[in-house]
Every structure is written in structure tokens, then in C-alpha cells.
Scaffold this motif. Sequence first.
Motif, PDB file in Angstrom:
ATOM      1  N   CYS A  51      65.950  53.047  33.623  1.00 36.40           N
ATOM      2  CA  CYS A  51      66.466  53.944  34.662  1.00 36.40           C
ATOM      3  C   CYS A  51      65.414  54.997  35.006  1.00 36.40           C
ATOM      4  N   MET A  52      64.754  55.537  33.979  1.00 32.50           N
ATOM      5  CA  MET A  52      63.710  56.536  34.213  1.00 32.50           C
ATOM      6  C   MET A  52      62.558  55.928  35.012  1.00 32.50           C
ATOM      7  N   ARG A  53      62.171  54.717  34.667  1.00 30.49           N
ATOM      8  CA  ARG A  53      61.082  54.066  35.410  1.00 30.49           C
ATOM      9  C   ARG A  53      61.503  53.784  36.847  1.00 30.49           C
ATOM     10  N   ASP A  54      62.763  53.394  37.038  1.00 33.91           N
ATOM     11  CA  ASP A  54      63.271  53.146  38.391  1.00 33.91           C
ATOM     12  C   ASP A  54      63.321  54.424  39.221  1.00 33.91           C
ATOM     13  N   ASN A  55      63.371  55.564  38.549  1.00 35.45           N
ATOM     14  CA  ASN A  55      63.451  56.851  39.241  1.00 35.45           C
ATOM     15  C   ASN A  55      62.113  57.594  39.250  1.00 35.45           C
ATOM     16  N   GLY A  56      61.017  56.847  39.185  1.00 36.87           N
ATOM     17  CA  GLY A  56      59.701  57.423  39.433  1.00 36.87           C
ATOM     18  C   GLY A  56      58.843  57.755  38.232  1.00 36.87           C
ATOM     19  N   VAL A  57      59.361  57.615  37.022  1.00 36.43           N
ATOM     20  CA  VAL A  57      58.568  57.925  35.835  1.00 36.43           C
ATOM     21  C   VAL A  57      58.089  56.594  35.254  1.00 36.43           C
ATOM     22  N   GLU A  58      57.040  56.030  35.876  1.00 38.24           N
ATOM     23  CA  GLU A  58      56.566  54.701  35.512  1.00 38.24           C
ATOM     24  C   GLU A  58      56.082  54.613  34.064  1.00 38.24           C
ATOM     25  N   SER A  59      55.601  55.713  33.508  1.00 38.85           N
ATOM     26  CA  SER A  59      55.038  55.687  32.154  1.00 38.85           C
ATOM     27  C   SER A  59      56.086  55.930  31.063  1.00 38.85           C
ATOM     28  N   TYR A  60      57.366  55.970  31.420  1.00 36.89           N
ATOM     29  CA  TYR A  60      58.416  56.201  30.426  1.00 36.89           C
ATOM     30  C   TYR A  60      58.537  54.963  29.538  1.00 36.89           C
ATOM     31  N   SER A  61      58.364  55.147  28.221  1.00 38.22           N
ATOM     32  CA  SER A  61      58.318  54.000  27.304  1.00 38.22           C
ATOM     33  C   SER A  61      59.707  53.595  26.813  1.00 38.22           C
ATOM     34  N   ASP A  62      59.800  52.347  26.373  1.00 43.96           N
ATOM     35  CA  ASP A  62      61.041  51.841  25.793  1.00 43.96           C
ATOM     36  C   ASP A  62      61.292  52.519  24.448  1.00 43.96           C
ATOM     37  N   PRO A  63      62.571  52.630  24.061  1.00 43.90           N
ATOM     38  CA  PRO A  63      62.901  53.282  22.790  1.00 43.90           C
ATOM     39  C   PRO A  63      62.569  52.420  21.579  1.00 43.90           C
ATOM     40  N   GLU A  64      62.480  53.075  20.426  1.00 48.66           N
ATOM     41  CA  GLU A  64      62.359  52.386  19.141  1.00 48.66           C
ATOM     42  C   GLU A  64      63.702  52.588  18.456  1.00 48.66           C
ATOM     43  N   MET A  68      64.048  57.931  21.348  1.00 47.64           N
ATOM     44  CA  MET A  68      63.230  57.984  22.546  1.00 47.64           C
ATOM     45  C   MET A  68      61.952  58.742  22.242  1.00 47.64           C
ATOM     46  N   ARG A  69      60.843  58.229  22.706  1.00 48.30           N
ATOM     47  CA  ARG A  69      59.548  58.904  22.560  1.00 48.30           C
ATOM     48  C   ARG A  69      58.985  59.119  23.961  1.00 48.30           C
ATOM     49  N   ILE A  70      58.659  60.376  24.247  1.00 48.50           N
ATOM     50  CA  ILE A  70      58.104  60.701  25.554  1.00 48.50           C
ATOM     51  C   ILE A  70      56.609  60.927  25.396  1.00 48.50           C
ATOM     52  N   THR A  71      55.829  60.145  26.105  1.00 50.74           N
ATOM     53  CA  THR A  71      54.375  60.286  26.052  1.00 50.74           C
ATOM     54  C   THR A  71      53.952  61.522  26.831  1.00 50.74           C
ATOM     55  N   GLN A  72      52.723  61.950  26.615  1.00 51.54           N
ATOM     56  CA  GLN A  72      52.180  63.110  27.339  1.00 51.54           C
ATOM     57  C   GLN A  72      52.200  62.832  28.839  1.00 51.54           C
ATOM     58  N   GLU A  73      51.824  61.605  29.205  1.00 54.54           N
ATOM     59  CA  GLU A  73      51.805  61.230  30.622  1.00 54.54           C
ATOM     60  C   GLU A  73      53.198  61.339  31.247  1.00 54.54           C
ATOM     61  N   ALA A  74      54.212  60.851  30.546  1.00 60.85           N
ATOM     62  CA  ALA A  74      55.582  60.932  31.064  1.00 60.85           C
ATOM     63  C   ALA A  74      56.053  62.380  31.113  1.00 60.85           C
ATOM     64  N   ALA A  75      55.688  63.178  30.115  1.00 61.48           N
ATOM     65  CA  ALA A  75      56.112  64.574  30.069  1.00 61.48           C
ATOM     66  C   ALA A  75      55.548  65.381  31.235  1.00 61.48           C
ATOM     67  N   PRO A  78      55.894  64.631  37.541  1.00 61.48           N
ATOM     68  CA  PRO A  78      56.735  65.543  38.334  1.00 61.48           C
ATOM     69  C   PRO A  78      58.158  65.025  38.557  1.00 61.48           C
ATOM     70  N   ASP A  79      58.371  63.728  38.382  1.00 62.55           N
ATOM     71  CA  ASP A  79      59.704  63.148  38.573  1.00 62.55           C
ATOM     72  C   ASP A  79      60.546  63.150  37.301  1.00 62.55           C
ATOM     73  N   LEU A  80      60.005  63.645  36.184  1.00 62.81           N
ATOM     74  CA  LEU A  80      60.708  63.576  34.896  1.00 62.81           C
ATOM     75  C   LEU A  80      62.066  64.270  34.941  1.00 62.81           C
ATOM     76  N   LYS A  81      62.106  65.503  35.396  1.00 62.36           N
ATOM     77  CA  LYS A  81      63.359  66.265  35.364  1.00 62.36           C
ATOM     78  C   LYS A  81      64.432  65.634  36.252  1.00 62.36           C
ATOM     79  N   SER A  82      64.073  65.260  37.468  1.00 65.43           N
ATOM     80  CA  SER A  82      65.079  64.665  38.361  1.00 65.43           C
ATOM     81  C   SER A  82      65.524  63.297  37.832  1.00 65.43           C
ATOM     82  N   GLY A  83      64.593  62.540  37.247  1.00 65.37           N
ATOM     83  CA  GLY A  83      64.952  61.250  36.657  1.00 65.37           C
ATOM     84  C   GLY A  83      65.903  61.404  35.490  1.00 65.37           C
TER      85      GLY A  83
END
Length: 99
Positions: A51-64, A68-75, A78-83
Motif C-alpha cells: 500500500c505504501m509503495r502504491d501511494n508513492g513510497v517506492e523504497s518502502y520495504s516488505d516486513p520481516e 516493519m523496517r523503514i529505510t533512510q530513503e523511505a524515511a 516526501p510521500d511517506l506521511k500521506s502514504g
Amino acid sequence: MRRRILGVLLTAPITFPLMLTGCGSGPGKQTAAGAPPSADAQDKALKFAPCMRDNGVESYSDPEGSMMRITQEAAEDPDLKSGEEKCQKESAAASPGGS
């Protein structure tokens, strides 16, 4: 003084490993309370990432597991908060009872 040092030296091999036993679980294997993550938490985490990737955060990784782990790139995306807001609302709407 010698007895105190001797006492510390004799108990250290026993107490040190006991202190480390709480650090032995791997990421995503157990929750903070020590119980395995619920299937519901894992399911939500697996749906949240795409869902996060579909909402513009392409670098959001799959969970373990359910972690959930958020990479520096995803953090820094600019679309992180709205996603997050959109995906949390969708997750809540899909849950039984709406929460």
C-alpha cells in the motif's frame, strides 16, 4: 577487599551469560512481551508495505514477520506521511470492527 574481588570473579561467568539471555531473539521472531507475533499483525504488515509503495513510497520495504523496517530513503520520501495516513485508514477499514 580481596574477598570482594574474588566474589566478583567467581560470579561473573554465571551472571554475565544470564544478563545476555534476554538479547537472544532475532528480529521479527517475537514481540516485546515474548509471544510470537499474531497472524493478524503479520497480515496487516504484509498489506501495509505494498500500500505504501502504491501511494508513492517506492523504497518502502516488505516486513520481516510483523516488524516493519523503514529505510533512510523511505524515511526521507516526501510521500511517506500521506502514504502512512492513507494505508492506516485502509488497514483500519479492512479490520473487523473497523479498528
